[in-house]
Design an enzyme around this catalytic site. Structure first.
Site, PDB file in Angstrom:
ATOM      1  CE  LYS A  75      -4.456  -0.877   0.057  1.00  0.00           C
ATOM      2  NZ  LYS A  75      -4.933  -0.730  -1.188  1.00  0.00           N
ATOM      3  CE1 TYR A  94      -1.017  -2.101  -7.512  1.00  0.00           C
ATOM      4  CE2 TYR A  94      -0.884  -3.266  -5.331  1.00  0.00           C
ATOM      5  CZ  TYR A  94      -0.997  -3.397  -6.735  1.00  0.00           C
ATOM      6  OH  TYR A  94      -1.381  -4.572  -7.268  1.00  0.00           O
ATOM      7  CD  GLU A 118      -0.364   3.572  -8.687  1.00  0.00           C
ATOM      8  OE1 GLU A 118      -0.026   2.634  -7.857  1.00  0.00           O
ATOM      9  OE2 GLU A 118      -0.295   4.765  -8.126  1.00  0.00           O
ATOM     10  CB  SER A 220     -22.527  -3.593 -22.682  1.00  0.00           C
ATOM     11  OG  SER A 220     -22.963  -2.762 -21.575  1.00  0.00           O
ATOM     12  CG  ASP A 270     -11.752  -0.281  -7.439  1.00  0.00           C
ATOM     13  OD1 ASP A 270     -12.687  -0.284  -8.361  1.00  0.00           O
ATOM     14  OD2 ASP A 270     -10.631  -0.704  -7.784  1.00  0.00           O
TER      15      ASP A 270
HETATM   16  N1  LIG Z   1     -13.310  -4.067  -5.270  1.00  0.00           N
HETATM   17  C1  LIG Z   1     -11.814  -4.761  -5.600  1.00  0.00           C
HETATM   18  O1  LIG Z   1     -11.314  -5.187  -4.763  1.00  0.00           O
HETATM   19  C2  LIG Z   1     -11.230  -4.425  -7.015  1.00  0.00           C
HETATM   20  C3  LIG Z   1     -10.231  -5.181  -7.127  1.00  0.00           C
HETATM   21  C4  LIG Z   1      -9.798  -5.172  -8.490  1.00  0.00           C
HETATM   22  C5  LIG Z   1     -10.203  -4.343  -9.627  1.00  0.00           C
HETATM   23  N2  LIG Z   1     -11.524  -3.707  -9.408  1.00  0.00           N
HETATM   24  C6  LIG Z   1     -11.983  -2.890 -10.138  1.00  0.00           C
HETATM   25  O2  LIG Z   1     -12.824  -3.464 -11.062  1.00  0.00           O
HETATM   26  C7  LIG Z   1     -12.930  -2.784 -12.366  1.00  0.00           C
HETATM   27  C8  LIG Z   1     -12.623  -3.547 -13.725  1.00  0.00           C
HETATM   28  O3  LIG Z   1     -11.208  -3.902 -13.650  1.00  0.00           O
HETATM   29  P1  LIG Z   1     -10.523  -4.661 -14.901  1.00  0.00           P
HETATM   30  O4  LIG Z   1      -9.036  -4.562 -14.391  1.00  0.00           O
HETATM   31  O5  LIG Z   1     -11.456  -5.717 -15.421  1.00  0.00           O
HETATM   32  O6  LIG Z   1     -10.679  -3.354 -15.940  1.00  0.00           O
HETATM   33  P2  LIG Z   1     -10.571  -3.714 -17.606  1.00  0.00           P
HETATM   34  O7  LIG Z   1      -9.956  -2.568 -18.212  1.00  0.00           O
HETATM   35  O8  LIG Z   1      -9.594  -4.854 -17.895  1.00  0.00           O
HETATM   36  O9  LIG Z   1     -12.025  -4.021 -18.074  1.00  0.00           O
HETATM   37  C9  LIG Z   1     -12.944  -3.312 -18.176  1.00  0.00           C
HETATM   38  C10 LIG Z   1     -13.979  -3.705 -19.246  1.00  0.00           C
HETATM   39  O10 LIG Z   1     -15.110  -2.882 -18.922  1.00  0.00           O
HETATM   40  C11 LIG Z   1     -15.514  -2.407 -20.436  1.00  0.00           C
HETATM   41  N3  LIG Z   1     -16.781  -1.758 -20.268  1.00  0.00           N
HETATM   42  C12 LIG Z   1     -16.555  -0.207 -20.055  1.00  0.00           C
HETATM   43  N4  LIG Z   1     -17.820   0.479 -20.226  1.00  0.00           N
HETATM   44  C13 LIG Z   1     -18.645  -0.663 -20.223  1.00  0.00           C
HETATM   45  C14 LIG Z   1     -20.010  -0.834 -20.368  1.00  0.00           C
HETATM   46  N5  LIG Z   1     -20.760   0.580 -20.546  1.00  0.00           N
HETATM   47  N6  LIG Z   1     -20.538  -1.988 -20.457  1.00  0.00           N
HETATM   48  C15 LIG Z   1     -19.791  -3.133 -20.525  1.00  0.00           C
HETATM   49  N7  LIG Z   1     -18.743  -3.104 -20.543  1.00  0.00           N
HETATM   50  C16 LIG Z   1     -18.022  -1.750 -20.244  1.00  0.00           C
HETATM   51  C17 LIG Z   1     -14.679  -2.242 -21.141  1.00  0.00           C
HETATM   52  O11 LIG Z   1     -14.677  -2.544 -22.411  1.00  0.00           O
HETATM   53  C18 LIG Z   1     -13.408  -3.451 -20.567  1.00  0.00           C
HETATM   54  O12 LIG Z   1     -13.241  -4.463 -21.356  1.00  0.00           O
HETATM   55  C19 LIG Z   1     -12.191  -1.729 -12.075  1.00  0.00           C
HETATM   56  O13 LIG Z   1     -12.902  -0.355 -11.915  1.00  0.00           O
HETATM   57  C20 LIG Z   1     -11.148  -1.754 -11.020  1.00  0.00           C
HETATM   58  O14 LIG Z   1     -10.836  -0.867 -10.402  1.00  0.00           O
HETATM   59  C21 LIG Z   1     -11.676  -3.622  -7.798  1.00  0.00           C
END
Ligand SMILES: NC(=O)c1ccc[n+]([C@@H]2O[C@H](COP(=O)([O-])OP(=O)(O)OC[C@H]3O[C@@H](n4cnc5c(N)ncnc54)[C@H](O)[C@@H]3O)[C@@H](O)[C@H]2O)c1
Length: 372
Positions: A75, A94, A118, A220, A270
């Site tokens: 962190k 990070y 990141e 989508s 997040d």
């Molecule tokens: N809560 C947690 O602990 C945690 C942990 C890791 C990642 N995350 C979060 O998860 C989310 C996804 O991360 P990722 O690494 O998969 O990102 P990524 O960029 O690999 O994938 C995101 C996908 O969303 C798609 N997208 C964008 N707008 C859209 C819509 N309106 N409808 C459908 N699809 C859409 C994009 O085309 C892309 O394929 C991020 O917000 C990331 O910060 C959260």
């Protein structure tokens, strides 16, 4: 190089910046590894494991910071840790500086060189030190969603895989990136009927090529989402629009069109969450109900599986950590533009444009800094 790894002190953080295996690799290359006592316990690594790897255990974080040339963490450094950073010291962790002016000013004032996990890139345009945590959160999402679906937890009382004679749960994954693909894989592996929605046609083509037989995919749109959620038992939110807050893809009004006790798992929490009714929760109190629909919105999901997360993160950071230790940060960044992309702060100067823009601070080109 002397590489130091303090115990994480941010609340609820059980990961550790260096695994014993990473320590062993560094020691084998002639580096000295200094670990704060108990640093690995939250991830199931005791002091003996580090000693067996050739590392030295010290009693306090102060000793780690005072001795090490490079600090490896998970962190962002907390205020008390930032006070211990010094000029010329290298920090590899990070950082997430854009929303954090206090931390940014402290890092600049310390004179350290800071490389942020990141913002390190790869040749496919990805973020290799963020991807492991997305993989973990994605694979965890159907697991926590299926627990939430259980009656005692407020869910519909549906078994994800069904049984002979009873159909499986319907799972809709919105966003087919790293999180969404891993979530869909696990949900399909549990026997669910899975549909992934994404707005990127190349991504949908990839999903179709690789996973065509295992789960469905669909373009989508608001209309497609509205239709699919009516029959869904679990909806996993996994969208990301880089640099922006997550779009709200399910409104509160739409909850009444869903089956009572259905579950929303908002992994994108997040980034503000992709359901209107999402609000961040913690592992201590992860779920809540709105209009009969259960919500799971934990912002640091990988923390639930700290050991897996630590090892996955360590696998991704280790080659960069070793390059930094072997060559020094300047040469390592000159040799690898993807590592250079991680450089955020050097000797009182900010070197990452998006952070400078967000915080109104002048930025020096990282390419100039490594040449100096
Ligand atoms: N809560 C947690 O602990 C945690 C942990 C890791 C990642 N995350 C979060 O998860 C989310 C996804 O991360 P990722 O690494 O998969 O990102 P990524 O960029 O690999 O994938 C995101 C996908 O969303 C798609 N997208 C964008 N707008 C859209 C819509 N309106 N409808 C459908 N699809 C859409 C994009 O085309 C892309 O394929 C991020 O917000 C990331 O910060 C959260």
């Amino acid at each position: 190089m002397k590489i130091g790894c303090p115990k994480e002190i941010k609340p609820q953080e059980f990961r550790v910046g260096m695994t014993p295996n990473a320590a062993q690799e560094a020691v084998a290359r002639g580096h000295e590894v200094i670990i704060e006592t108990g640093a690995g316990l939250g991830s199931g690594f005791d002091n003996d494991a580090y000693v067996a790897a050739g590392a030295r255990i010290v009693d306090t974080a102060e000793e780690v910071f005072a001795t090490a040339d490079m600090i490896v963490k998970v962190k962002e450094p907390q205020a008390v840790e930032r006070k211990m950073l010094r000029e010329g010291q290298l920090l590899f962790t990070y950082l997430h500086l854009a929303p954090d002016p206090e931390q940014t000013h402290d890092l600049l004032a310390s004179g350290c060189t800071a490389i942020a996990y990141e913002t390190v890139t790869d040749s496919n345009g990805g973020l290799p030190l963020l991807a492991p945590m997305s993989e973990v959160a994605g694979r965890l999402a159907p697991q926590v969603g299926s627990w939430t679906l259980q009656k005692a937890n407020g869910g519909r009382g549906v078994l994800v895989g069904g049984v002979p004679g009873v159909g499986p749960a319907k799972v809709v994954v919105i966003g087919g990136g790293v999180v969404g693909t891993h979530a869909a894989q696990v949900a399909a592996g549990m026997g669910a009927d899975v549909t992934v929605l994404d707005r990127s046609l190349p991504r949908l083509r990839y999903l179709d090529d690789v996973f065509g037989g295992r789960f469905k995919n669909q373009y989508s749109t608001a209309g497609a989402t509205a239709e699919l959620i009516q029959s869904a038992d679990m909806v996993i939110g996994a969208v990301l629009i880089p640099g922006a807050a997550a779009p709200k893809l399910i409104t509160r009004e739409q909850l009444s069109t869903m089956k009572p006790g259905a579950v929303l798992v908002d992994v994108a929490i997040d980034q503000g969450g992709c359901f209107e009714t999402s609000k961040a929760t913690t592992h201590a109190d992860p779920i809540y109900e709105v209009d009969g629909i259960m919500h799971y919105c934990v912002a640091n999901m990988p923390g639930a599986v700290a050991r897996t997360s630590t090892i996955a993160l360590g696998n991704a950071t280790m080659p960069f950590m070793l390059a930094l230790a072997d060559k020094g940060w300047k040469q390592a960044c000159q040799d690898n533009p993807h590592l250079l992309a991680g450089l955020n702060v050097h000797a009182g100067q900010l070197t990452y444009y998006a952070v400078g823009k967000a915080l109104g601070i002048d930025v020096v080109s990282p390419a100039m800094v490594v040449k100096a």
